[in-house]
Write a protein that holds these residues in place. Sequence first.
Motif, PDB file in Angstrom:
ATOM      1  N   LEU A  70      45.916  50.118  45.174  1.00  0.00           N
ATOM      2  CA  LEU A  70      45.700  48.773  44.643  1.00  0.00           C
ATOM      3  C   LEU A  70      46.737  47.794  45.192  1.00  0.00           C
ATOM      4  CD1 LEU A  70      44.225  46.830  42.777  1.00  0.00           C
ATOM      5  CD2 LEU A  70      45.634  47.683  40.887  1.00  0.00           C
ATOM      6  N   SER A  71      47.983  48.241  45.287  1.00  0.00           N
ATOM      7  CA  SER A  71      49.034  47.388  45.843  1.00  0.00           C
ATOM      8  C   SER A  71      48.719  46.990  47.280  1.00  0.00           C
ATOM      9  CB  SER A  71      50.377  48.114  45.766  1.00  0.00           C
ATOM     10  OG  SER A  71      51.404  47.346  46.349  1.00  0.00           O
ATOM     11  N   ARG A  72      48.217  47.926  48.045  1.00  0.00           N
ATOM     12  CA  ARG A  72      47.851  47.632  49.441  1.00  0.00           C
ATOM     13  C   ARG A  72      46.678  46.654  49.503  1.00  0.00           C
ATOM     14  NH1 ARG A  72      46.473  53.349  50.640  1.00  0.00           N
ATOM     15  NH2 ARG A  72      45.506  52.546  52.555  1.00  0.00           N
ATOM     16  N   LEU A  73      45.698  46.832  48.611  1.00  0.00           N
ATOM     17  CA  LEU A  73      44.567  45.909  48.581  1.00  0.00           C
ATOM     18  C   LEU A  73      45.030  44.493  48.253  1.00  0.00           C
ATOM     19  CD1 LEU A  73      41.555  45.159  48.555  1.00  0.00           C
ATOM     20  CD2 LEU A  73      41.511  45.875  46.140  1.00  0.00           C
ATOM     21  N   ILE A  74      45.891  44.359  47.254  1.00  0.00           N
ATOM     22  CA  ILE A  74      46.365  43.033  46.861  1.00  0.00           C
ATOM     23  C   ILE A  74      47.176  42.397  47.973  1.00  0.00           C
ATOM     24  CG2 ILE A  74      47.958  41.871  45.266  1.00  0.00           C
ATOM     25  CD1 ILE A  74      46.799  43.653  43.056  1.00  0.00           C
ATOM     26  N   ALA A  75      47.958  43.190  48.676  1.00  0.00           N
ATOM     27  CA  ALA A  75      48.715  42.650  49.812  1.00  0.00           C
ATOM     28  C   ALA A  75      47.772  42.141  50.897  1.00  0.00           C
ATOM     29  CB  ALA A  75      49.643  43.717  50.367  1.00  0.00           C
ATOM     30  N   GLN A  76      46.685  42.867  51.136  1.00  0.00           N
ATOM     31  CA  GLN A  76      45.713  42.441  52.135  1.00  0.00           C
ATOM     32  C   GLN A  76      44.933  41.214  51.699  1.00  0.00           C
ATOM     33  OE1 GLN A  76      44.304  46.776  53.602  1.00  0.00           O
ATOM     34  NE2 GLN A  76      43.102  45.110  54.425  1.00  0.00           N
ATOM     35  N   SER A  77      44.863  40.986  50.388  1.00  0.00           N
ATOM     36  CA  SER A  77      44.068  39.885  49.837  1.00  0.00           C
ATOM     37  C   SER A  77      44.930  38.691  49.452  1.00  0.00           C
ATOM     38  CB  SER A  77      43.295  40.383  48.604  1.00  0.00           C
ATOM     39  OG  SER A  77      42.571  41.558  48.885  1.00  0.00           O
ATOM     40  N   ALA A  78      46.113  38.597  50.038  1.00  0.00           N
ATOM     41  CA  ALA A  78      47.090  37.591  49.617  1.00  0.00           C
ATOM     42  C   ALA A  78      46.562  36.171  49.724  1.00  0.00           C
ATOM     43  CB  ALA A  78      48.371  37.738  50.429  1.00  0.00           C
ATOM     44  N   ASN A  79      45.683  35.910  50.687  1.00  0.00           N
ATOM     45  CA  ASN A  79      45.191  34.552  50.905  1.00  0.00           C
ATOM     46  C   ASN A  79      43.793  34.326  50.347  1.00  0.00           C
ATOM     47  OD1 ASN A  79      47.556  33.796  52.368  1.00  0.00           O
ATOM     48  ND2 ASN A  79      46.731  34.873  54.163  1.00  0.00           N
ATOM     49  N   ALA A  80      43.254  35.311  49.665  1.00  0.00           N
ATOM     50  CA  ALA A  80      41.881  35.232  49.180  1.00  0.00           C
ATOM     51  C   ALA A  80      41.835  35.171  47.658  1.00  0.00           C
ATOM     52  CB  ALA A  80      41.085  36.447  49.665  1.00  0.00           C
ATOM     53  N   ALA A  81      40.755  34.616  47.141  1.00  0.00           N
ATOM     54  CA  ALA A  81      40.464  34.754  45.723  1.00  0.00           C
ATOM     55  C   ALA A  81      40.049  36.191  45.460  1.00  0.00           C
ATOM     56  CB  ALA A  81      39.334  33.809  45.321  1.00  0.00           C
ATOM     57  N   VAL A  82      40.339  36.683  44.261  1.00  0.00           N
ATOM     58  CA  VAL A  82      39.893  38.027  43.900  1.00  0.00           C
ATOM     59  C   VAL A  82      39.149  37.976  42.568  1.00  0.00           C
ATOM     60  CG1 VAL A  82      41.694  39.228  45.176  1.00  0.00           C
ATOM     61  CG2 VAL A  82      42.113  38.606  42.819  1.00  0.00           C
ATOM     62  N   TYR A  83      38.044  38.691  42.525  1.00  0.00           N
ATOM     63  CA  TYR A  83      37.237  38.824  41.308  1.00  0.00           C
ATOM     64  C   TYR A  83      36.958  40.309  41.137  1.00  0.00           C
ATOM     65  CZ  TYR A  83      33.056  38.661  38.323  1.00  0.00           C
ATOM     66  OH  TYR A  83      32.121  38.870  37.323  1.00  0.00           O
ATOM     67  N   PHE A  84      37.745  40.937  40.256  1.00  0.00           N
ATOM     68  CA  PHE A  84      37.644  42.367  39.989  1.00  0.00           C
ATOM     69  C   PHE A  84      37.006  42.535  38.613  1.00  0.00           C
ATOM     70  CE2 PHE A  84      41.873  42.818  42.494  1.00  0.00           C
ATOM     71  CZ  PHE A  84      41.199  42.760  43.698  1.00  0.00           C
ATOM     72  N   ALA A  85      35.772  43.012  38.567  1.00  0.00           N
ATOM     73  CA  ALA A  85      35.008  43.027  37.323  1.00  0.00           C
ATOM     74  C   ALA A  85      34.802  44.440  36.792  1.00  0.00           C
ATOM     75  CB  ALA A  85      33.649  42.357  37.531  1.00  0.00           C
ATOM     76  N   LEU A  86      34.595  44.505  35.468  1.00  0.00           N
ATOM     77  CA  LEU A  86      34.071  45.695  34.806  1.00  0.00           C
ATOM     78  C   LEU A  86      34.956  46.926  34.974  1.00  0.00           C
ATOM     79  CD1 LEU A  86      30.386  45.038  35.854  1.00  0.00           C
ATOM     80  CD2 LEU A  86      31.274  44.863  33.529  1.00  0.00           C
ATOM     81  N   SER A  87      36.277  46.724  34.821  1.00  0.00           N
ATOM     82  CA  SER A  87      37.210  47.855  34.809  1.00  0.00           C
ATOM     83  C   SER A  87      37.341  48.361  33.387  1.00  0.00           C
ATOM     84  CB  SER A  87      38.587  47.413  35.324  1.00  0.00           C
ATOM     85  OG  SER A  87      38.517  46.924  36.636  1.00  0.00           O
TER      86      SER A  87
END
Length: 274
Positions: free
Chosen positions: A122-139
């Motif tokens: 997850l940390s790696r994903l967030i680092a890769q998404s630093a410039n993008a909006a994120v919408y993580f649903a239904l956890s």
Amino acid sequence: MSGFDPAWLALRAPADAEARSPDLLADLSDWAAQKERLSILDLGCGTGATQRAVSPRLPCEQHWLLVDNDSQLLALCPESQGSTEIATIQLDLAADLELLPSESVELVTCSALLDLVSADWLSRLIAQSANAAVYFALSVDGRIALEPALAEDVQVLELVAFHHQRDKSFGPALGYEAAETAAQMLRHSGREVRLERSDWTLGPDRSALQSALLDGYAAAAIEQDSRSTAMVRRWRQARERLSEQRLTVGHLDLLSLPDPSPRVKSNRTSTPSA
């Protein structure tokens, strides 16, 4: 991570669509309205349920890249239509996260995925998404209510919770801590975050989904502790005999925008009430 049964994905899709936080979808729509064209990366897409649910809410041209490791599920994804372009890519997210074309992506989405991944992934994903909006649903977040209650509920659900933390090929799974962990990571990087509940509330009209979910709980509990097999099977049979029951399964939706719309700014860093 092995693929999911298309029948299970189809069964849960209506409940997922109803459960998604309308406030977060409205905020996402407000943000997207500022764009002429939006590039979207959907991770662990399955048969494309997130695209089906979210795309109509985004008032702009869209290019979706749907990513999954299961070619059979990808074959069931929607096709491009009108101003919405859809492409698919088969990729093992557990092993090849860094191969994603994330530099030009403006929105990263996933549904019912974060609770399967590890904190490191997850940390790696967030680092890769630093410039993008994120919408993580239904956890899933661990709030499970079964009505009427049975004596074995607590023990079975404890086993399910432990099973949820097992390695799903991404490393030790975050399980019920996934959404809160993602929020903490994003805030630590200076992002504004909104968390909202997106619970399933399953009444007797959703008996097929109830049954599939309870079967899944029973299988997970037995796999977690085979010594409990007899107890779990008694529990499952007792629940099968109930003429009517209700299940509430807690989920959380997360939205973080790099350049929030005015309406989102007025609700910044909110968290769901207890």
